[in-house]
Design an enzyme around this catalytic site. Structure first.
Site, PDB file in Angstrom:
ATOM      1  N   CYS A 136       0.832  -1.146  -0.093  1.00 26.33           N
ATOM      2  CA  CYS A 136      -0.119  -0.189  -0.024  1.00 26.33           C
ATOM      3  C   CYS A 136       0.829   1.318   0.103  1.00 26.33           C
ATOM      4  CB  CYS A 136      -0.950  -0.215   1.044  1.00 26.33           C
ATOM      5  SG  CYS A 136      -0.216   0.068   2.815  1.00 26.33           S
ATOM      6  N   ASN A 188       2.281   1.553   4.509  1.00 28.59           N
ATOM      7  CA  ASN A 188       2.371   0.145   5.280  1.00 28.59           C
ATOM      8  C   ASN A 188       2.028   0.372   6.644  1.00 28.59           C
ATOM      9  OD1 ASN A 188       5.412  -2.237   5.812  1.00 28.59           O
ATOM     10  ND2 ASN A 188       3.331  -2.701   5.292  1.00 28.59           N
ATOM     11  N   CYS A 232      -1.607   0.856   7.527  1.00 25.89           N
ATOM     12  CA  CYS A 232      -2.866   0.577   7.444  1.00 25.89           C
ATOM     13  C   CYS A 232      -3.575  -0.542   6.808  1.00 25.89           C
ATOM     14  CB  CYS A 232      -3.693   1.850   7.115  1.00 25.89           C
ATOM     15  SG  CYS A 232      -3.470   3.517   7.926  1.00 25.89           S
ATOM     16  N   ARG A 233      -3.349  -0.522   5.796  1.00 23.75           N
ATOM     17  CA  ARG A 233      -4.115  -1.487   4.809  1.00 23.75           C
ATOM     18  C   ARG A 233      -3.276  -2.832   4.550  1.00 23.75           C
ATOM     19  NH1 ARG A 233      -5.263   1.970  -0.341  1.00 23.75           N
ATOM     20  NH2 ARG A 233      -3.168   2.995   0.677  1.00 23.75           N
ATOM     21  N   SER A 234      -1.790  -2.612   4.242  1.00 23.86           N
ATOM     22  CA  SER A 234      -0.953  -3.821   3.768  1.00 23.86           C
ATOM     23  C   SER A 234      -0.819  -4.489   4.862  1.00 23.86           C
ATOM     24  CB  SER A 234       0.164  -3.450   3.019  1.00 23.86           C
ATOM     25  OG  SER A 234       1.056  -2.806   3.576  1.00 23.86           O
ATOM     26  N   ASP A 273      -8.216   3.852   1.131  1.00 25.06           N
ATOM     27  CA  ASP A 273      -7.423   4.144   2.014  1.00 25.06           C
ATOM     28  C   ASP A 273      -8.151   4.753   3.305  1.00 25.06           C
ATOM     29  OD1 ASP A 273      -5.430   4.946   3.787  1.00 25.06           O
ATOM     30  OD2 ASP A 273      -4.305   6.221   2.012  1.00 25.06           O
TER      31      ASP A 273
END
Ligand code: 4NP
Length: 161
Positions: A14, A17, A19-21, A129
């Site tokens: 993402c 690195n 939050c999402r990934s 995001d």
């Protein structure tokens, strides 16, 4: 004795690195373990701002709600070597994917895709995001990465057989 088949390897990418990934990494580790599938999993960001930081507290809380502690994860930036280390590099959104294509070296062996390509009917779409929103965005992210991770485990199991 037959040659050992190497474990598949997946890198989620993402922007930050944090939050999402990391949630995608946690979800794939979790579902692979449940399916008794050996897989090398990591995550990284296209940006450098958060290198060395722990996941965002909202991501950590969301993972903990599902019984997974991601507090020991540390952010890193994706680099050229990742394209030869990993079989698959999975971007969380189209902007991440465009950034990956820009830095992809000629000798890359990684298959690039979008995370939501791994959910039927959602191909080509972004995992939004959640960084600038509330905690509910992290719940949406978890559901998306978890469903994609389950489908990925199925695909990796079929490739193995
Ligand atoms: P991620 O979220 O890419 O899912 O880790 C973000 C984290 C940090 C920022 C943006 C998105 N930021 O602007 O610092």
């Amino acid at each position: 004795m037959p040659d050992q088949i190497p474990s598949p390897s997946v890198l989620f990418v993402c922007l930050g690195n944090i939050c999402r990934s990391p949630l995608a990494e946690a979800a794939l580790r979790h579902h692979a373990q449940e399916a008794d599938l050996d897989v090398i999993v990591d995550s990284a960001g296209t940006g450098s701002w958060h290198i060395g930081k722990c996941p965002d507290p909202r991501s950590r809380a969301e993972a903990l709600r599902h019984g997974i502690d991601i507090g020991a994860y540390r952010a890193r930036q994706v680099g050229p070597k990742d394209f030869t280390r990993f079989d698959r590099i999975i971007a969380l959104d189209q902007s991440n994917l465009a950034d990956l294509r820009r830095i992809e070296p000629a000798q890359s062996r990684a298959r690039l895709s979008l995370l939501l390509d791994h959910i039927p009917g959602m191909a080509g779409q972004d995992v939004e995001d959640p960084y600038f929103g509330g905690p509910e965005g992290f719940e949406v992210t978890w559901h998306q990465v978890s469903e994609a991770a389950q489908n990925l485990v199925e695909a990796l199991l079929q490739e193995r057989n």
